[in-house]
Structures are given as C-alpha cells and as structure tokens.
Design a protein around this motif. Structure first.
Motif, mmCIF file in Angstrom:
data_model
loop_
_atom_site.group_PDB
_atom_site.id
_atom_site.type_symbol
_atom_site.label_atom_id
_atom_site.label_comp_id
_atom_site.label_asym_id
_atom_site.label_seq_id
_atom_site.Cartn_x
_atom_site.Cartn_y
_atom_site.Cartn_z
ATOM 1 N N VAL A 188 2.293 47.461 -15.992
ATOM 2 C CA VAL A 188 3.660 47.764 -16.381
ATOM 3 C C VAL A 188 4.559 46.667 -15.824
ATOM 4 N N ARG A 189 5.768 46.600 -16.333
ATOM 5 C CA ARG A 189 6.696 45.566 -15.899
ATOM 6 C C ARG A 189 6.937 45.657 -14.390
ATOM 7 N N GLY A 190 6.597 44.578 -13.702
ATOM 8 C CA GLY A 190 6.838 44.516 -12.265
ATOM 9 C C GLY A 190 5.766 45.138 -11.401
ATOM 10 N N GLY A 191 4.677 45.622 -12.024
ATOM 11 C CA GLY A 191 3.641 46.240 -11.204
ATOM 12 C C GLY A 191 2.507 46.815 -12.016
ATOM 13 N N MET A 201 -8.260 38.499 3.817
ATOM 14 C CA MET A 201 -8.911 39.616 3.131
ATOM 15 C C MET A 201 -9.531 39.136 1.826
ATOM 16 N N LEU A 202 -10.767 39.566 1.581
ATOM 17 C CA LEU A 202 -11.442 39.192 0.351
ATOM 18 C C LEU A 202 -10.727 39.790 -0.858
ATOM 19 N N THR A 203 -10.809 39.065 -1.986
ATOM 20 C CA THR A 203 -10.146 39.531 -3.204
ATOM 21 C C THR A 203 -10.612 40.936 -3.595
ATOM 22 N N ALA A 204 -11.932 41.156 -3.556
ATOM 23 C CA ALA A 204 -12.475 42.458 -3.956
ATOM 24 C C ALA A 204 -11.964 43.578 -3.040
ATOM 25 N N THR A 205 -11.858 43.277 -1.755
ATOM 26 C CA THR A 205 -11.360 44.279 -0.802
ATOM 27 C C THR A 205 -9.897 44.600 -1.076
ATOM 28 N N ARG A 206 -9.108 43.552 -1.321
ATOM 29 C CA ARG A 206 -7.688 43.759 -1.610
ATOM 30 C C ARG A 206 -7.509 44.585 -2.879
ATOM 31 N N GLN A 207 -8.291 44.287 -3.909
ATOM 32 C CA GLN A 207 -8.176 45.030 -5.160
ATOM 33 C C GLN A 207 -8.593 46.485 -4.981
ATOM 34 N N ALA A 208 -9.567 46.735 -4.115
ATOM 35 C CA ALA A 208 -9.963 48.116 -3.830
ATOM 36 C C ALA A 208 -8.824 48.859 -3.142
ATOM 37 N N HIS A 209 -8.122 48.183 -2.243
ATOM 38 C CA HIS A 209 -6.977 48.803 -1.569
ATOM 39 C C HIS A 209 -5.842 49.069 -2.561
ATOM 40 N N ILE A 210 -5.663 48.170 -3.512
ATOM 41 C CA ILE A 210 -4.636 48.371 -4.545
ATOM 42 C C ILE A 210 -4.929 49.641 -5.340
ATOM 43 N N LEU A 211 -6.182 49.839 -5.714
ATOM 44 C CA LEU A 211 -6.557 51.032 -6.465
ATOM 45 C C LEU A 211 -6.357 52.299 -5.639
ATOM 46 N N ASN A 212 -6.644 52.220 -4.336
ATOM 47 C CA ASN A 212 -6.418 53.379 -3.475
ATOM 48 C C ASN A 212 -4.940 53.731 -3.406
ATOM 49 N N SER A 213 -4.094 52.704 -3.352
ATOM 50 C CA SER A 213 -2.650 52.942 -3.343
ATOM 51 C C SER A 213 -2.206 53.607 -4.634
ATOM 52 N N LEU A 214 -2.764 53.167 -5.750
ATOM 53 C CA LEU A 214 -2.419 53.744 -7.048
ATOM 54 C C LEU A 214 -2.857 55.200 -7.140
ATOM 55 N N ARG A 215 -4.018 55.507 -6.590
ATOM 56 C CA ARG A 215 -4.521 56.883 -6.658
ATOM 57 C C ARG A 215 -3.654 57.824 -5.835
ATOM 58 N N THR A 216 -2.998 57.273 -4.819
ATOM 59 C CA THR A 216 -2.115 58.081 -3.983
ATOM 60 C C THR A 216 -0.727 58.209 -4.584
ATOM 61 N N ASP A 230 -4.381 39.885 -9.384
ATOM 62 C CA ASP A 230 -5.179 41.078 -9.063
ATOM 63 C C ASP A 230 -4.925 42.194 -10.084
ATOM 64 N N LEU A 231 -3.655 42.431 -10.377
ATOM 65 C CA LEU A 231 -3.311 43.496 -11.319
ATOM 66 C C LEU A 231 -3.832 43.194 -12.715
ATOM 67 N N ASN A 232 -3.740 41.933 -13.113
ATOM 68 C CA ASN A 232 -4.248 41.546 -14.439
ATOM 69 C C ASN A 232 -5.759 41.744 -14.516
ATOM 70 N N THR A 233 -6.454 41.420 -13.431
ATOM 71 C CA THR A 233 -7.910 41.593 -13.399
ATOM 72 C C THR A 233 -8.280 43.068 -13.496
ATOM 73 N N LEU A 234 -7.610 43.903 -12.702
ATOM 74 C CA LEU A 234 -7.893 45.341 -12.711
ATOM 75 C C LEU A 234 -7.526 45.973 -14.051
ATOM 76 N N SER A 235 -6.464 45.455 -14.673
ATOM 77 C CA SER A 235 -6.071 45.950 -15.994
ATOM 78 C C SER A 235 -7.126 45.598 -17.037
ATOM 79 N N ALA A 236 -7.639 44.356 -16.975
ATOM 80 C CA ALA A 236 -8.663 43.919 -17.928
ATOM 81 C C ALA A 236 -9.932 44.748 -17.791
ATOM 82 N N GLU A 237 -10.171 45.270 -16.590
ATOM 83 C CA GLU A 237 -11.359 46.103 -16.359
ATOM 84 C C GLU A 237 -11.102 47.570 -16.694
#
Length: 249
Positions: free
Chosen positions: A52-55, A1-16, A39-46
């Motif tokens: 948060v600790r552990g996620g 899975m591409l990095t961008a695709t995985r990060q998009a899925h991470i955001l969808n999980s967070l929205r849920t 991935d989390l550090n990148t999304l946080s920087a954006e």
C-alpha cells in the motif's frame, strides 16, 4: 541483521498490527527507506503482504488462526465469559466464526442448549460434549480461518430459527456499522442475523475501528455488544443511541 531475518520480523509486525509504514520499519531496523521498500516489494511478490502507499498491510485471512488466537487473549476471554451469561437452558444459539466466539463455545460446555455453527474452532470445542446439541452447517472449508463458507451454509441458515446469534467482526466503524474483511463471509453473517431473535456482537477494543472494509449491517440490526472497558467511547455512545445494549467485560 540478515535480510531474511528482517523480513521475518516485518511479517511478525504485520500479523500484530495489520499495517506498517516504511518510515516506522526503517527506524525500527536502523536501515534506509529504500531497503525497507525492497523488503516490502519482495514480500509482496511472494504473496505474503499487500503493498500500500507508504507501507504494507496483511489481510486477516493471511494471518494464521493460531496467531490471531494469541492476540488480546485475556480481553477476549473476559468477553466470552460475559457473553455466556446471556445463554439460558434450552436456547438455540448460532455461533459465528472467530477466535472470541470459539472462546465463548468453551464457556458453553455442559449446557443443555443447541449450538449451530460453521466454525471448525467451535466444533472442536464442543464435539465431545455429551450435553450440548451441536449442529454443523455445511459448506466449503476455509482452512486458514477454521470455518465453512458458501451457499450451502447460507441455505442451511435460512431454515433455522435461533434464540441468539453471537456475531464476530473485523471492525466497528465510528457510525456503529459492523464490518468484515471477506466478501464470502458477509452474506453468511447476514443470514445468521436474519435467522435469530437477537444478535450479540463480540468485539474486543482492538476492533474499534478494526480492519473491516466491507459493511455487514448497521447498529439497528444489533441487539447488544460485549466489549472491553477501553473500547472507543464515542463509538459505544453511537451504539447506545441506536438502541444497542453495551455490555462491558
């Protein structure tokens, strides 16, 4: 899975879910813990999530209103229908912001009542209704959550005497405290409560305990709550013991 695709899925999980852990995500995507941390550090920087600790977590304000509308929609609709039964002809009601309260407004179309609100979603539901008298509270527009906030809203509420306030919430703690996530909303909710003869909280089962971190009020300020039959039983019992009428939709 591409990095961008995985990060998009991470955001969808967070929205849920509102919050995710590194371990859960690593297992879900079949990658290493260090990959997920990057991935989390990148999304946080954006500015797309809060590390948060552990996620990671996402504030409700960052979730688009249309996404929140889709969450638990059948449950929210039943709550709105039940809450509408509490409104009588001639009532003056204050309707708080939120997706469940917007569904309530839809249920109130065609009723000879007065509705007071700072919710743009409620306004959208009622602005073309020829029967409902609609009063809009002023303030600064909070675009991401379809609402208006600020001292103008609070000042307007101080002049109002309503029959019922229908209050939204980000969460209800185990001790019955009604909570919210946004400091700007707390004084407005308090003004709504103060301006009303009774306050009815609309909260689906996911709001027990929900994600609110700021206290709005204790159960002693609430007249009733409308929720689902699978809401946390121990919290509902605490509310009953405090004199709150629990209505199940």
């Amino acid at each position: 899975m591409l990095t961008a695709t995985r990060q998009a899925h991470i955001l969808n999980s967070l929205r849920t879910d509102g919050e995710v852990t590194v371990e859960e995500l690593a297992e879900q995507f079949g990658v290493s813990l260090s990959t997920i941390r990057r991935d989390l550090n990148t999304l946080s920087a954006e500015g797309l999530l809060r590390r948060v600790r552990g996620g990671g977590s996402i504030e409700p304000d960052q979730i688009p209103f249309t996404d929140v509308e889709r969450q638990h929609h059948p449950e929210k609709s039943r709550i709105a229908e039940k809450a509408a039964e509490l409104v009588a002809e001639g009532d003056v009601v204050i309707i708080d912001i939120g997706t469940t309260t917007a569904l309530l407004a839809r249920q109130l179309r065609g009723r000879r009542i007065t509705v007071i609100t700072a919710s743009l979603a409620v306004i959208d539901e009622l602005r073309d209704d020829d029967v409902v008298e609609l009063i809009v509270l002023g303030g600064a527009v909070r675009k991401n959550y379809n609402s208006m906030i600020g001292t103008l809203t609070e000042q307007a509420l101080a002049q109002i005497r309503a029959t019922t306030c229908f209050l939204g919430t980000s969460g209800i703690r185990a001790n019955g405290t009604i909570s919210d996530t946004t400091g700007m909303e707390v004084p407005i909710k308090l003004a709504m409560i103060e301006s009303s003869q009774r306050t009815v909280v609309l909260a689906d089962a996911s709001k027990f305990p929900g994600v609110g971190v700021l206290s709005v009020c204790g159960p002693e300020h609430i007249s009733a709550i409308v929720t689902n039959d699978d809401a946390d039983a121990s919290t509902l019992e605490v509310l009953r013991e405090a004199g709150v009428e629990v209505m199940v939709a």
